[in-house]
Design an enzyme around this catalytic site. Structure first.
Site, PDB file in Angstrom:
ATOM      1  N   CYS A  21       0.798  -1.241   0.000  1.00 27.07           N
ATOM      2  CA  CYS A  21       0.000   0.000   0.000  1.00 27.07           C
ATOM      3  C   CYS A  21       0.826   1.285   0.000  1.00 27.07           C
ATOM      4  CB  CYS A  21      -0.930   0.010   1.201  1.00 27.07           C
ATOM      5  SG  CYS A  21      -2.215  -1.217   1.077  1.00 27.07           S
TER       6      CYS A  21
HETATM    7  C1  UDX Z   1      -0.812  -0.211   5.660  1.00 26.68           C
HETATM    8  C2  UDX Z   1      -1.735   0.665   6.513  1.00 26.68           C
HETATM    9  O1  UDX Z   1      -1.306   0.602   7.886  1.00 26.68           O
HETATM   10  C3  UDX Z   1      -3.185   0.225   6.365  1.00 26.68           C
HETATM   11  O2  UDX Z   1      -4.025   1.100   7.108  1.00 26.68           O
HETATM   12  C4  UDX Z   1      -3.534   0.278   4.874  1.00 26.68           C
HETATM   13  O3  UDX Z   1      -4.861  -0.125   4.679  1.00 26.68           O
HETATM   14  C5  UDX Z   1      -2.593  -0.606   4.084  1.00 26.68           C
HETATM   15  O4  UDX Z   1      -1.232  -0.191   4.303  1.00 26.68           O
HETATM   16  P1  UDX Z   1       0.317  -2.607   5.888  1.00 26.68           P
HETATM   17  O5  UDX Z   1       0.871  -2.379   4.520  1.00 26.68           O
HETATM   18  O6  UDX Z   1      -0.270  -3.926   6.222  1.00 26.68           O
HETATM   19  O7  UDX Z   1      -0.834  -1.535   6.197  1.00 26.68           O
HETATM   20  O8  UDX Z   1       1.519  -2.367   6.888  1.00 26.68           O
HETATM   21  P2  UDX Z   1       1.874  -1.417   8.123  1.00 26.68           P
HETATM   22  O9  UDX Z   1       1.747  -2.176   9.385  1.00 26.68           O
HETATM   23  O10 UDX Z   1       1.171  -0.126   8.054  1.00 26.68           O
HETATM   24  O11 UDX Z   1       3.440  -1.187   7.840  1.00 26.68           O
HETATM   25  C6  UDX Z   1       3.886  -0.666   6.589  1.00 26.68           C
HETATM   26  C7  UDX Z   1       5.396  -0.547   6.565  1.00 26.68           C
HETATM   27  O12 UDX Z   1       5.832   0.496   7.435  1.00 26.68           O
HETATM   28  C8  UDX Z   1       6.139  -1.809   7.028  1.00 26.68           C
HETATM   29  O13 UDX Z   1       7.241  -2.029   6.148  1.00 26.68           O
HETATM   30  C9  UDX Z   1       6.633  -1.464   8.412  1.00 26.68           C
HETATM   31  O14 UDX Z   1       7.806  -2.151   8.768  1.00 26.68           O
HETATM   32  C10 UDX Z   1       6.888   0.034   8.270  1.00 26.68           C
HETATM   33  N1  UDX Z   1       6.831   0.760   9.551  1.00 26.68           N
HETATM   34  C11 UDX Z   1       5.663   0.823  10.248  1.00 26.68           C
HETATM   35  C12 UDX Z   1       7.966   1.415  10.025  1.00 26.68           C
HETATM   36  O15 UDX Z   1       9.040   1.382   9.388  1.00 26.68           O
HETATM   37  N2  UDX Z   1       7.877   2.120  11.189  1.00 26.68           N
HETATM   38  C13 UDX Z   1       6.734   2.204  11.909  1.00 26.68           C
HETATM   39  O16 UDX Z   1       6.725   2.865  12.950  1.00 26.68           O
HETATM   40  C14 UDX Z   1       5.584   1.530  11.432  1.00 26.68           C
END
Ligand code: UDX
Length: 421
Positions: free
Chosen positions: A261
């Site tokens: 996403c």
């Molecule tokens: C995301 C959104 O959270 C969700 O609301 C939307 O519908 C789809 O995209 P998702 O892709 O499942 O969900 O993952 P998410 O848990 O949000 O993490 C995305 C990325 O950000 C991951 O690579 C994670 O490692 C990274 N991340 C997340 C960080 O680097 N730091 C953080 O503090 C949080």
């Protein structure tokens, strides 16, 4: 209620299973007959905790998958949940949204019933009105229709919980009757319902993902500065996140964001802005910082090993985050590509994502546990925050040299150097 859901991808599967759990009757329409067979046998085509259980509880009772659109004529609600992949220039490929809209129009043609047609797929603002509504009306003579955009905010690994306990439900609809009907589907959730027009709902999804990605790149930028100052970005962001106007979530610095996403939606939002003649400089910077993080890992490796050509590097973690087998836009994949470009030999391990990574990177050598991947390695890079990596300690002694770099704050081993800590 009778609900048809078009597309058995991530969102379509979760929606089907959760609406079935709520007691609705679900037809899940999917063009891939292999997927349909798998779902009808009670198994999920994707990994998501709890999904197999829900499918097997409801399949053949109030949930059926099919390749055929005809059954949508009996529905009260039709949700479009097809994929909207990125094109090389960042534009969103809307081919599947267009063809689903056409198939819906053809299937309900001449029906006298009322249908609420709701787009769930993430799309550039204007898509529901300019593409979905136009296509459905072009292929159907019925005008007894309502249209809406109802974005989904599911996180992989927590999707069922997120669906059942949302922070909010956004219903973008230009007519009150259809909006009220959709609201009735969600009223049992203990969460605020926001009613907007269709384009605003489309933009809420983009802006939410862009905001979250911005928080991550912001933390990474602060982390890169903190590292140079010799201070701990995690202590800094803890202090920052206690301000209620900021909040403590999504401030974990590290290798950057991946997944299906954030990268795609930001690229798409940038294209939307460009086409409107606006230069989205903040969004471009968010992407730039994200692309920089894997390169910083390689720089750290060079600092410790010198030339990496011919060196054996263990990469622990391939999924874009823990609790998923999804490697789409994973920072681990970017790091592996850089390592291979530099002539290093990669020894990879992930508890769930090895198969997917091998499909993406041909010839990638994957091991069935961390210990085997670490054996005789010149260096190790930890790329996903799998809890099992926090327990590694003695296993690092199997390495040829104990060079350990982490892109996620997970290891308690004293020899580890973090990407920005
Ligand atoms: C995301 C959104 O959270 C969700 O609301 C939307 O519908 C789809 O995209 P998702 O892709 O499942 O969900 O993952 P998410 O848990 O949000 O993490 C995305 C990325 O950000 C991951 O690579 C994670 O490692 C990274 N991340 C997340 C960080 O680097 N730091 C953080 O503090 C949080």
């Amino acid at each position: 209620m009778m609900i048809s859901i078009i597309g058995a991808g991530y969102v379509g599967l979760i929606l089907s299973a959760c609406f079935a759990k709520m007691g609705h009757f679900i037809r899940l329409i999917e063009s891939d007959s292999n997927k349909v067979d798998m779902i009808n046998s009670g198994r999920s085509p994707i990994y998501e905790p709890g999904l197999d259980g829900l499918l097997s509880d409801h399949i053949g009772k109030n949930l059926i998958a099919t390749t055929c659109y005809n059954s949508i004529r009996e529905s009260d609600f039709i949700f479009i949940c097809v994929g909207t992949p990125s094109m090389p220039n960042g534009d969103t490929d809307l081919t599947m949204v267009a063809s689903a809209s056409r198939s819906i129009g053809e299937a309900i043609n001449e029906s006298k019933e009322f249908y609420a047609i709701i787009l769930k797929s993430t799309v550039p603002p204007g898509t529901t009105e300019n593409l979905v509504i136009r296509k459905v009306l072009k292929y159907s003579s019925t005008s007894n229709l309502g249209f809406a955009m109802n974005p989904e905010f599911l996180r992989e690994g927590h999707a069922i919980e997120d669906f059942m306990h949302p922070d909010r439900t956004v219903i973008g609809c230009n007519d009150t009757h259809t909006g009220d009907l959709i609201e009735s589907l969600y009223k049992s959730f203990n969460a605020p319902i926001i009613r907007t027009n269709i384009m605003e709902a489309e933009m809420i999804k983009y802006a939410s993902n862009a905001m979250l990605a911005t928080k991550i790149s912001f933390s990474n930028e602060i982390g890169n500065i903190c590292k140079r100052l010799g201070i701990d970005v995690y202590n800094v962001m803890k202090g920052v996140g206690m301000d209620h106007r900021i909040n403590p979530h999504f401030l974990d610095a590290g290798a950057g964001f991946g997944g299906s996403c954030f990268p795609k939606d930001i690229a798409s939002l940038i294209r939307v802005a460009e086409k409107l003649g606006y230069d989205p400089s903040l969004l471009r910077s968010v992407v730039r910082v994200n692309e920089k993080q894997p390169k910083i890992i390689i720089e750290l490796l060079h600092n410790k090993l010198g030339d990496i050509h011919g060196k054996s590097i263990a990469v622990l973690g391939l999924a874009f985050k823990k609790d998923t087998d999804d490697i789409r836009e994973s920072r681990a994949i970017s790091v592996i590509r850089e390592l291979e470009r530099g002539g290093a030999r990669v020894k990879a391990y992930d508890p769930l994502a090895s198969n997917n990574a091998c499909k993406e990177i041909s010839g990638l050598k994957c091991y069935s546990n961390a210990k085997d991947a670490l054996k005789d390695a010149d260096a190790c890079i930890i790329m996903t925050e799998w809890p099992e990596f926090s327990e590694l300690d003695e296993e690092f002694n199997l390495m040829k040299s104990k060079v350990i770099i982490e892109g996620r704050r997970i290891s308690s081993c004293s020899d580890v150097e973090g990407i920005c800590w």
